[in-house]
Design a protein around this motif. Structure first.
Motif, mmCIF file in Angstrom:
data_model
loop_
_atom_site.group_PDB
_atom_site.id
_atom_site.type_symbol
_atom_site.label_atom_id
_atom_site.label_comp_id
_atom_site.label_asym_id
_atom_site.label_seq_id
_atom_site.Cartn_x
_atom_site.Cartn_y
_atom_site.Cartn_z
ATOM 1 N N ASN B 11 0.834 -1.182 0.000
ATOM 2 C CA ASN B 11 0.000 0.000 0.000
ATOM 3 C C ASN B 11 0.875 1.241 0.000
ATOM 4 O O ASN B 11 1.696 1.415 0.873
ATOM 5 C CB ASN B 11 -0.867 -0.033 1.260
ATOM 6 C CG ASN B 11 -1.844 1.101 1.267
ATOM 7 O OD1 ASN B 11 -2.159 1.647 0.210
ATOM 8 N ND2 ASN B 11 -2.300 1.452 2.439
ATOM 9 N N PRO B 12 0.741 2.091 -1.016
ATOM 10 C CA PRO B 12 1.507 3.327 -0.987
ATOM 11 C C PRO B 12 1.081 4.099 0.259
ATOM 12 O O PRO B 12 -0.098 4.309 0.477
ATOM 13 C CB PRO B 12 1.071 4.061 -2.251
ATOM 14 C CG PRO B 12 0.179 3.155 -2.980
ATOM 15 C CD PRO B 12 -0.231 2.044 -2.091
ATOM 16 N N SER B 13 2.043 4.477 1.044
ATOM 17 C CA SER B 13 1.715 5.036 2.361
ATOM 18 C C SER B 13 0.779 6.223 2.207
ATOM 19 O O SER B 13 1.097 7.217 1.569
ATOM 20 C CB SER B 13 2.990 5.471 3.056
ATOM 21 O OG SER B 13 3.613 6.443 2.240
ATOM 22 N N VAL B 14 -0.394 6.053 2.745
ATOM 23 C CA VAL B 14 -1.357 7.142 2.717
ATOM 24 C C VAL B 14 -1.101 7.978 3.966
ATOM 25 O O VAL B 14 -1.325 7.528 5.080
ATOM 26 C CB VAL B 14 -2.800 6.607 2.716
ATOM 27 C CG1 VAL B 14 -3.782 7.753 2.745
ATOM 28 C CG2 VAL B 14 -3.017 5.735 1.517
ATOM 29 N N GLN B 15 -0.597 9.174 3.717
ATOM 30 C CA GLN B 15 -0.218 9.989 4.865
ATOM 31 C C GLN B 15 -1.453 10.667 5.433
ATOM 32 O O GLN B 15 -2.233 11.253 4.714
ATOM 33 C CB GLN B 15 0.802 11.045 4.411
ATOM 34 C CG GLN B 15 1.758 11.474 5.490
ATOM 35 C CD GLN B 15 2.733 10.342 5.830
ATOM 36 O OE1 GLN B 15 3.229 9.698 4.940
ATOM 37 N NE2 GLN B 15 2.955 10.110 7.102
ATOM 38 N N THR B 16 -1.614 10.544 6.706
ATOM 39 C CA THR B 16 -2.760 11.216 7.302
ATOM 40 C C THR B 16 -2.383 12.654 7.627
ATOM 41 O O THR B 16 -1.255 12.937 7.997
ATOM 42 C CB THR B 16 -3.207 10.520 8.591
ATOM 43 O OG1 THR B 16 -2.046 10.228 9.356
ATOM 44 C CG2 THR B 16 -3.959 9.254 8.304
ATOM 45 N N ALA B 17 -3.339 13.522 7.446
ATOM 46 C CA ALA B 17 -3.106 14.916 7.786
ATOM 47 C C ALA B 17 -2.892 15.008 9.293
ATOM 48 O O ALA B 17 -3.459 14.219 10.045
ATOM 49 C CB ALA B 17 -4.309 15.757 7.379
ATOM 50 N N ARG B 31 -13.131 2.893 14.015
ATOM 51 C CA ARG B 31 -13.056 2.221 12.736
ATOM 52 C C ARG B 31 -12.963 0.700 12.875
ATOM 53 O O ARG B 31 -13.625 -0.031 12.159
ATOM 54 C CB ARG B 31 -11.880 2.746 11.921
ATOM 55 C CG ARG B 31 -12.098 2.398 10.476
ATOM 56 C CD ARG B 31 -11.200 3.128 9.595
ATOM 57 N NE ARG B 31 -9.837 2.708 9.897
ATOM 58 C CZ ARG B 31 -8.804 3.179 9.239
ATOM 59 N NH1 ARG B 31 -8.985 4.102 8.333
ATOM 60 N NH2 ARG B 31 -7.602 2.760 9.512
ATOM 61 N N TYR B 32 -12.117 0.253 13.788
ATOM 62 C CA TYR B 32 -12.023 -1.193 13.996
ATOM 63 C C TYR B 32 -13.354 -1.778 14.450
ATOM 64 O O TYR B 32 -13.775 -2.841 14.000
ATOM 65 C CB TYR B 32 -10.927 -1.530 15.010
ATOM 66 C CG TYR B 32 -9.556 -1.592 14.401
ATOM 67 C CD1 TYR B 32 -9.203 -2.646 13.567
ATOM 68 C CD2 TYR B 32 -8.624 -0.590 14.639
ATOM 69 C CE1 TYR B 32 -7.948 -2.698 12.986
ATOM 70 C CE2 TYR B 32 -7.367 -0.626 14.065
ATOM 71 C CZ TYR B 32 -7.033 -1.687 13.240
ATOM 72 O OH TYR B 32 -5.806 -1.736 12.663
ATOM 73 N N LEU B 34 -16.300 -0.606 13.849
ATOM 74 C CA LEU B 34 -17.219 -0.565 12.705
ATOM 75 C C LEU B 34 -16.936 -1.729 11.751
ATOM 76 O O LEU B 34 -17.847 -2.423 11.294
ATOM 77 C CB LEU B 34 -17.020 0.768 11.974
ATOM 78 C CG LEU B 34 -18.157 1.256 11.099
ATOM 79 C CD1 LEU B 34 -19.408 1.448 11.937
ATOM 80 C CD2 LEU B 34 -17.772 2.576 10.429
ATOM 81 N N LEU B 35 -15.650 -1.953 11.483
ATOM 82 C CA LEU B 35 -15.278 -3.031 10.569
ATOM 83 C C LEU B 35 -15.657 -4.393 11.140
ATOM 84 O O LEU B 35 -16.170 -5.255 10.426
ATOM 85 C CB LEU B 35 -13.779 -2.984 10.278
ATOM 86 C CG LEU B 35 -13.337 -1.875 9.334
ATOM 87 C CD1 LEU B 35 -11.821 -1.772 9.280
ATOM 88 C CD2 LEU B 35 -13.889 -2.112 7.934
#
Lengths: 334, 309
Positions: B11-17, B31-32, B34-35
């Motif tokens: 996964n191309p590192s999705v940088q969080t703001a 999120r966990y 919910l998943l």
């Protein structure tokens, strides 16, 4: 035949060399199984179907039948039973395609980020999608029983819980508009309760498959784009709407086109769960055509059924063409 | 875009703001949760159905329903396994299972062989008409199956009266097997994969005097193992789950595959819910086991399906 090469420096014989001929022969031998089956079972049968649609052939086994021109097509566009199935399937395609696409994008977005157990969740979400349509239909027949778990859930959250889901033929707009209404037009009446129950089932079971397609596309979006955007002060929402959604465009086209082709032909679930009932509100063109060829419920009318199949194919083609055009034009404006 | 089948995509590192730490921890937990809840939701119908196989019909139809049976009837499964119906000389569910299994196995073997042959020609050989044929093949994937339903039935009905008493039509397995010997999706998937294999080894083999078939069989096929497994399990699933074809062509109970047999059984014994659900499990459990063993290949097959757009 081979494309003419650029002016050759040496004068060559126009015929293929024997090595090249051998290669061509071998290639066609390798392709032969596919070419033969496709020629017979895809293109041959399609042409045959087109021919049958202009005849008054009834059953499958040889009987005298005659050429009737476009009578079958004229009859189909005035046939209430066929028009009802078209109204049903248009509602179905519209609602199911939209909701399952939205659901799949949201689920894929939720899963697409650095996180633990990503594999695990992906596997868990996808697992129900490998079951056959018959399995899913049987399971939901159980869940949709009057004493089933859907009603039980509604009961727990305090909603009315006495619906016989698959036997209820009331249309959406008959329910929404106050008062005891009956609307006779099958399209304006809206999808029946039974039909919406089948829609919900299929949305629920198709989301994971589409989710995988969106997930694969999301993972191809370079992370630098988001880094640059957040340096420029773009919020998460802006990033989603300005970067993610536009870059998912090709996947949207694919998912919408595949969903449209699939939803318009829905057959298995109807055959297993409702056989078109109650009051024809879950009957679909696919199911009607199937009944026509086997002569179940009606006398067999192969010619007429073939004509309906071509009308349905034309409708599918029209909708997928619109989707491609609409979304690809949108891309040029960006 | 190349089809990568043998390595997991990173996964191309999705940088969080940059966000406040507390919020980010909270969001992770939400999120966990919910998943997990969604995962459970997607699985719930299977769990409920599985437990219902141990109930009586009366209990299934009583209100309020419970997930676990009040009394566990373990014998239900043996009773279902030994079910007989008029007109069939053996236990019905094992028979339908066997029919489904051998049709699926034959389909898989045929597709692996014929699709890879065609794919090799498209990926590695030069011949007139190649690009046109490939385009026609791709376009043919968009033809709605409903169009060939009627002529298919009419066509195969005629094949039951061939000379020498040969029957290829209704109530034989030919109408289900023949049209699926080589399918566009499989050829497309393998063509893309073959193109991604380096050519050097094959060139060496050619210099050593190996013919086209030898090169295909002993050099290319072994290297294409991941793609072949992907196609194999997808075609097994397609055949195992197929309903429309067998419904149209297998009109006798003893010939039916499990999907059609189940539908037939349901029509005859509307209220025998435990047996209906056990039959459903006979259909669902094998494919779920295959899925969990090969899940990597399923995911990649789906991704590859996405490439064709």
């Amino acid at each position: 035949m081979a494309a003419p090469a650029a002016p050759a420096p040496v004068k060559k014989p126009r015929k293929m060399s024997s090595a090249k001929r051998g290669e061509t022969l071998t290639a066609y031998l390798f392709l032969a199984p596919y070419l033969i089956t496709a020629a017979i079972f895809t293109f041959g049968l399609m042409a045959y179907s087109f021919y049958i649609s202009f005849t008054d052939q009834e059953g499958a086994i040889d009987k005298k039948f005659g050429f009737v021109g476009i009578d079958n097509y004229i009859r189909a566009v005035g046939d209430n039973q066929f028009l009802t199935t078209l109204a049903n399937v248009v509602w179905y395609a519209l609602i199911v395609t939209i909701l399952q696409t939205i659901g799949a994008v949201l689920l894929a977005t939720l899963l697409n980020s650095k996180m633990r157990f990503k594999q695990f969740f992906r596997t868990i979400f996808y697992a129900p999608s490998v079951a056959s349509s018959v399995v899913i239909s049987m399971i939901f027949l159980l869940l949709y029983l009057r004493t089933g778990f859907i009603n039980r859930f509604l009961d727990i959250v305090g909603l009315p819980s006495d619906t016989a889901w698959l036997q209820n033929s009331r249309g959406l707009f008959e329910i929404l508009i106050p008062g005891e209404q009956t609307i006779s037009n099958p399209f304006l009446r809206g999808p029946s309760v039974a039909w919406m129950a089948i829609m919900a089932m299929n949305i629920f079971t198709t989301i994971p498959t589409l989710m995988l397609m969106f997930l694969a596309a999301l993972q191809d979006i370079p992370g630098q784009l988001y880094e640059a955007a957040s340096l420029d002060g773009a919020s998460k929402w802006q990033q989603f709407f300005k970067i993610t959604l536009p870059l998912l465009r090709p996947t949207f086209v694919l998912v919408l086109v595949l969903s449209t082709i699939g939803t318009f032909q829905i057959f298995d679930q109807v055959a297993v769960m409702t056989q078109g009932g109650p009051a024809n509100t879950t009957s679909t063109p696919g199911y009607l055509i199937y009944s026509k060829v086997l002569g179940e419920k009606t006398s067999p009318e192969s010619g007429y059924g073939a004509a309906m199949a071509f009308i349905l194919a034309a409708i599918i083609f029209f909708f997928t063409w619109i989707q491609r055009r609409f979304i690809e034009q949108g891309a040029q404006k960006d | 875009m190349a089809v990568t089948l043998n390595q997991e995509k990173t996964n191309p590192s999705v940088q969080t703001a940059p966000t406040p730490r507390g919020f980010s921890v909270l969001w992770t937990i939400v999120r966990y949760a919910l998943l997990l809840a969604l995962g459970l939701l997607f699985f719930m119908p299977f769990i409920i159905s599985f437990f219902s196989t141990f109930k009586t019909t009366n209990e299934i139809l009583s209100w309020p329903p419970t997930i676990l049976p009040k009394e566990w009837l373990w014998d239900n499964w043996a009773a279902a396994w030994n079910t007989r119906i008029p007109g069939v000389s053996s236990n019905i569910f094992p028979r339908w299972l066997f029919n489904s299994l051998w049709v699926a196995v034959v389909t898989v073997i045929a597709q692996l062989f014929f699709c890879s042959l065609a794919a090799y020609a498209f990926a590695r050989m030069e011949f007139p008409g190649k690009n046109v044929l490939f385009s026609i093949m791709l376009a043919s994937m968009a033809i709605p199956g409903v169009i060939t339903l009627i002529p298919g039935y009419v066509f195969f009905a005629k094949l039951n009266n061939l000379p020498f008493g040969i029957r290829l039509g209704i109530n034989t397995y030919w109408p289900i097997l023949l049209p699926n010997l080589a399918v566009p999706f499989g050829i497309f998937l393998l063509t893309q994969f073959f193109k991604s294999i380096p050519k050097e080894l094959e060139e060496a083999a050619t210099i050593d005097g190996a013919g086209r078939f030898r090169t295909y069989w002993s050099i290319v096929l072994p290297m294409a193992r991941p793609a072949l497994i992907t196609l194999g399990i997808l075609s097994f699933q397609g055949s195992w789950n197929n309903f429309t074809g067998p419904l149209l062509f297998l009109r006798k109970p003893d010939l039916m595959t499990l999907t059609v047999g189940l539908n037939f059984f349901k029509g005859q014994y509307v209220n025998d819910w435990p047996k209906i659900m056990i039959g459903t499990m006979f259909n669902a459990i094998p494919i779920l086991i295959i899925f969990f063993i090969f899940s990597r290949y399923y995911v990649e097959g789906q991704a590859a399906a996405g490439v064709k757009g």
